[in-house]
Design a protein around this motif. Structure first.
Motif, PDB file in Angstrom:
ATOM      1  N   ALA A  49       0.843  -1.191   0.000  1.00 50.67           N
ATOM      2  CA  ALA A  49       0.000   0.000   0.000  1.00 50.67           C
ATOM      3  C   ALA A  49       0.885   1.251   0.000  1.00 50.67           C
ATOM      4  O   ALA A  49       2.066   1.208   0.344  1.00 50.67           O
ATOM      5  CB  ALA A  49      -0.895  -0.004   1.227  1.00 50.67           C
ATOM      6  N   GLU A  50       0.280   2.352  -0.382  1.00 53.58           N
ATOM      7  CA  GLU A  50       1.004   3.622  -0.400  1.00 53.58           C
ATOM      8  C   GLU A  50       1.410   4.000   1.030  1.00 53.58           C
ATOM      9  O   GLU A  50       0.708   3.670   1.988  1.00 53.58           O
ATOM     10  CB  GLU A  50       0.120   4.716  -0.993  1.00 53.58           C
ATOM     11  CG  GLU A  50      -0.206   4.504  -2.458  1.00 53.58           C
ATOM     12  CD  GLU A  50       1.021   4.583  -3.337  1.00 53.58           C
ATOM     13  OE1 GLU A  50       1.875   5.458  -3.093  1.00 53.58           O
ATOM     14  OE2 GLU A  50       1.134   3.771  -4.261  1.00 53.58           O
ATOM     15  N   PRO A  51       2.530   4.703   1.180  1.00 58.13           N
ATOM     16  CA  PRO A  51       2.944   5.128   2.521  1.00 58.13           C
ATOM     17  C   PRO A  51       1.885   6.038   3.145  1.00 58.13           C
ATOM     18  O   PRO A  51       1.260   6.837   2.462  1.00 58.13           O
ATOM     19  CB  PRO A  51       4.231   5.904   2.286  1.00 58.13           C
ATOM     20  CG  PRO A  51       4.622   5.656   0.890  1.00 58.13           C
ATOM     21  CD  PRO A  51       3.439   5.126   0.155  1.00 58.13           C
ATOM     22  N   GLN A  52       1.700   5.879   4.435  1.00 60.04           N
ATOM     23  CA  GLN A  52       0.716   6.684   5.133  1.00 60.04           C
ATOM     24  C   GLN A  52       1.413   7.597   6.130  1.00 60.04           C
ATOM     25  O   GLN A  52       2.377   7.210   6.772  1.00 60.04           O
ATOM     26  CB  GLN A  52      -0.280   5.786   5.863  1.00 60.04           C
ATOM     27  CG  GLN A  52      -1.071   4.918   4.923  1.00 60.04           C
ATOM     28  CD  GLN A  52      -2.020   4.004   5.675  1.00 60.04           C
ATOM     29  OE1 GLN A  52      -2.063   4.006   6.893  1.00 60.04           O
ATOM     30  NE2 GLN A  52      -2.783   3.234   4.931  1.00 60.04           N
ATOM     31  N   THR A  53       0.912   8.804   6.250  1.00 59.60           N
ATOM     32  CA  THR A  53       1.447   9.767   7.210  1.00 59.60           C
ATOM     33  C   THR A  53       0.567   9.732   8.449  1.00 59.60           C
ATOM     34  O   THR A  53      -0.653   9.827   8.364  1.00 59.60           O
ATOM     35  CB  THR A  53       1.437  11.191   6.614  1.00 59.60           C
ATOM     36  OG1 THR A  53       2.162  11.159   5.389  1.00 59.60           O
ATOM     37  CG2 THR A  53       2.068  12.175   7.560  1.00 59.60           C
ATOM     38  N   VAL A  54       1.210   9.566   9.582  1.00 60.72           N
ATOM     39  CA  VAL A  54       0.485   9.503  10.846  1.00 60.72           C
ATOM     40  C   VAL A  54       0.949  10.661  11.706  1.00 60.72           C
ATOM     41  O   VAL A  54       2.147  10.894  11.855  1.00 60.72           O
ATOM     42  CB  VAL A  54       0.744   8.161  11.564  1.00 60.72           C
ATOM     43  CG1 VAL A  54       0.027   8.117  12.900  1.00 60.72           C
ATOM     44  CG2 VAL A  54       0.326   7.002  10.668  1.00 60.72           C
ATOM     45  N   PHE A  55       0.004  11.351  12.286  1.00 65.04           N
ATOM     46  CA  PHE A  55       0.323  12.476  13.163  1.00 65.04           C
ATOM     47  C   PHE A  55       0.229  12.009  14.608  1.00 65.04           C
ATOM     48  O   PHE A  55      -0.756  11.404  15.029  1.00 65.04           O
ATOM     49  CB  PHE A  55      -0.645  13.639  12.932  1.00 65.04           C
ATOM     50  CG  PHE A  55      -0.392  14.789  13.854  1.00 65.04           C
ATOM     51  CD1 PHE A  55       0.638  15.680  13.611  1.00 65.04           C
ATOM     52  CD2 PHE A  55      -1.182  14.978  14.973  1.00 65.04           C
ATOM     53  CE1 PHE A  55       0.890  16.735  14.463  1.00 65.04           C
ATOM     54  CE2 PHE A  55      -0.957  16.028  15.828  1.00 65.04           C
ATOM     55  CZ  PHE A  55       0.083  16.916  15.577  1.00 65.04           C
TER      56      PHE A  55
END
Length: 63
Positions: A49-55
């Motif tokens: 899957a595409e990279p995900q940004t987590v805050f």
């Protein structure tokens, strides 16, 4: 000495099978030549899957 007998009634069947196999092999070769790994996504890195940004806020970090 072993004699090999040919059943001449089966020759058209073998000929048709050889022609069909030849066409399938030619098509498979063309698919191989015209495609590439990235388009076909054959490697695991392409299937991921595409990279995900987590805050994560500073308040959520505990030491």
């Amino acid at each position: 000495m072993r004699l090999h007998f040919i059943n001449y009634r089966l020759l058209p069947l073998f000929s048709a099978l050889a022609a069909s196999s030849n066409k399938l092999l030619q098509r498979a070769y063309q698919d191989f030549v015209e495609s590439d790994a990235q388009t076909e996504k054959v490697f695991k890195v392409f299937k991921m899957a595409e990279p995900q940004t987590v805050f994560v806020s500073l308040n959520d970090i505990q030491s």
